[in-house]
Design a protein around this motif. Structure first.
Motif, PDB file in Angstrom:
ATOM      1  N   VAL A  55       5.228  -9.762   2.379  1.00 43.58           N
ATOM      2  CA  VAL A  55       4.704  -8.408   2.586  1.00 43.58           C
ATOM      3  C   VAL A  55       5.811  -7.492   3.091  1.00 43.58           C
ATOM      4  CG1 VAL A  55       3.151  -7.031   4.031  1.00 43.58           C
ATOM      5  CG2 VAL A  55       2.310  -9.094   2.910  1.00 43.58           C
ATOM      6  N   ARG A  56       6.617  -7.993   4.036  1.00 42.78           N
ATOM      7  CA  ARG A  56       7.732  -7.198   4.563  1.00 42.78           C
ATOM      8  C   ARG A  56       8.707  -6.814   3.456  1.00 42.78           C
ATOM      9  NH1 ARG A  56      12.732  -7.421   5.925  1.00 42.78           N
ATOM     10  NH2 ARG A  56      13.024  -9.597   5.388  1.00 42.78           N
ATOM     11  N   LEU A  57       9.039  -7.784   2.616  1.00 42.47           N
ATOM     12  CA  LEU A  57       9.961  -7.507   1.507  1.00 42.47           C
ATOM     13  C   LEU A  57       9.356  -6.530   0.512  1.00 42.47           C
ATOM     14  CD1 LEU A  57      11.461 -11.047   0.799  1.00 42.47           C
ATOM     15  CD2 LEU A  57      12.646  -9.066   1.734  1.00 42.47           C
ATOM     16  N   LEU A  58       8.069  -6.703   0.208  1.00 42.97           N
ATOM     17  CA  LEU A  58       7.430  -5.807  -0.754  1.00 42.97           C
ATOM     18  C   LEU A  58       7.335  -4.377  -0.231  1.00 42.97           C
ATOM     19  CD1 LEU A  58       4.623  -8.084  -2.197  1.00 42.97           C
ATOM     20  CD2 LEU A  58       6.646  -7.232  -3.382  1.00 42.97           C
ATOM     21  N   GLN A  59       7.098  -4.229   1.074  1.00 44.79           N
ATOM     22  CA  GLN A  59       7.041  -2.885   1.647  1.00 44.79           C
ATOM     23  C   GLN A  59       8.403  -2.218   1.597  1.00 44.79           C
ATOM     24  OE1 GLN A  59       5.472  -3.775   5.521  1.00 44.79           O
ATOM     25  NE2 GLN A  59       3.354  -3.444   4.885  1.00 44.79           N
ATOM     26  N   LYS A  60       9.438  -2.992   1.727  1.00 47.71           N
ATOM     27  CA  LYS A  60      10.805  -2.481   1.751  1.00 47.71           C
ATOM     28  C   LYS A  60      11.379  -2.293   0.336  1.00 47.71           C
ATOM     29  CE  LYS A  60      15.141  -4.297   3.484  1.00 47.71           C
ATOM     30  NZ  LYS A  60      15.734  -5.368   4.237  1.00 47.71           N
ATOM     31  N   ALA A  61      10.835  -3.022  -0.613  1.00 50.08           N
ATOM     32  CA  ALA A  61      11.428  -3.093  -1.952  1.00 50.08           C
ATOM     33  C   ALA A  61      10.915  -2.003  -2.878  1.00 50.08           C
ATOM     34  CB  ALA A  61      11.130  -4.445  -2.566  1.00 50.08           C
ATOM     35  N   LYS A  62      11.765  -1.718  -3.837  1.00 53.41           N
ATOM     36  CA  LYS A  62      11.375  -0.914  -4.989  1.00 53.41           C
ATOM     37  C   LYS A  62      11.368  -1.880  -6.158  1.00 53.41           C
ATOM     38  CE  LYS A  62      13.919   3.009  -3.235  1.00 53.41           C
ATOM     39  NZ  LYS A  62      15.173   3.714  -3.379  1.00 53.41           N
ATOM     40  N   MET A  63      10.298  -1.863  -6.908  1.00 56.94           N
ATOM     41  CA  MET A  63      10.213  -2.813  -8.017  1.00 56.94           C
ATOM     42  C   MET A  63      10.596  -2.148  -9.327  1.00 56.94           C
ATOM     43  SD  MET A  63       7.004  -5.341  -7.434  1.00 56.94           S
ATOM     44  CE  MET A  63       5.713  -4.149  -7.386  1.00 56.94           C
TER      45      MET A  63
END
Length: 163
Positions: A55-63
């Motif tokens: 979740v932390r990575l997904l919140q920080k990431a742009k896909m």
């Protein structure tokens, strides 16, 4: 008198031994149950930690755009890899949580060290390359061959993360 003593004490001692054996078995069952609960609690904590990290990575990431790819699994054996199945194409050791990508994906920026989210499976790091005969494909690393075979082949959505 001595014979009477043996006839009265022997059954009592036998009964005491049986009772002690039952107590030991019951205690061992409780220990086994507590050990099992501890293992479950540890696995649950590990799973929660992975979910929180994802979740932390997904919140920080742009896909990047999501694409459907063929996802398979592999394990370190010379019939599936090259001469050194424990060394990935990135020149790093193979490990759980990493993937190999087809060369067409690699040429599109899916390079070593980048993170990929595979729908329903989690976030993986690119660590290896697949044989050039494969296209639009991801291979998840697994230590256990039977687990990799059981995984099979699936068409799943995946996205490259910009982290």
């Amino acid at each position: 008198m001595r014979i009477l003593f043996n006839y009265t004490i022997t059954p009592v001692l036998c009964a005491a031994l049986v009772i002690m054996a039952v107590v030991v078995v019951v205690k061992q069952q409780k220990i086994d149950d507590l050990s099992h609960r501890l293992v479950l609690a540890q696995k649950t904590a590990e799973a929660r930690k992975v979910m929180v990290e994802e979740v932390r990575l997904l919140q920080k990431a742009k896909m990047s755009p999501v694409r459907t790819v063929t996802v398979t699994a592999y394990n370190p054996s010379t019939d599936q890899c090259d001469d050194d199945p424990l060394m990935a194409a990135s020149m790093r050791k193979v490990r759980t949580g990493t993937i190999a990508v087809s060369r067409d994906l690699f040429d599109q920026g899916w390079v070593f060290g980048r993170k990929v989210r595979i729908e329903g499976l989690g976030i993986f790091e690119i660590n290896d390359l697949m044989n050039k005969r494969y296209h639009q494909r991801i291979d998840i690393f697994m230590w256990d061959e039977s687990q990799a075979r059981e995984f099979g082949r699936k068409n799943i959505k995946a996205a490259l993360l910009d982290i």
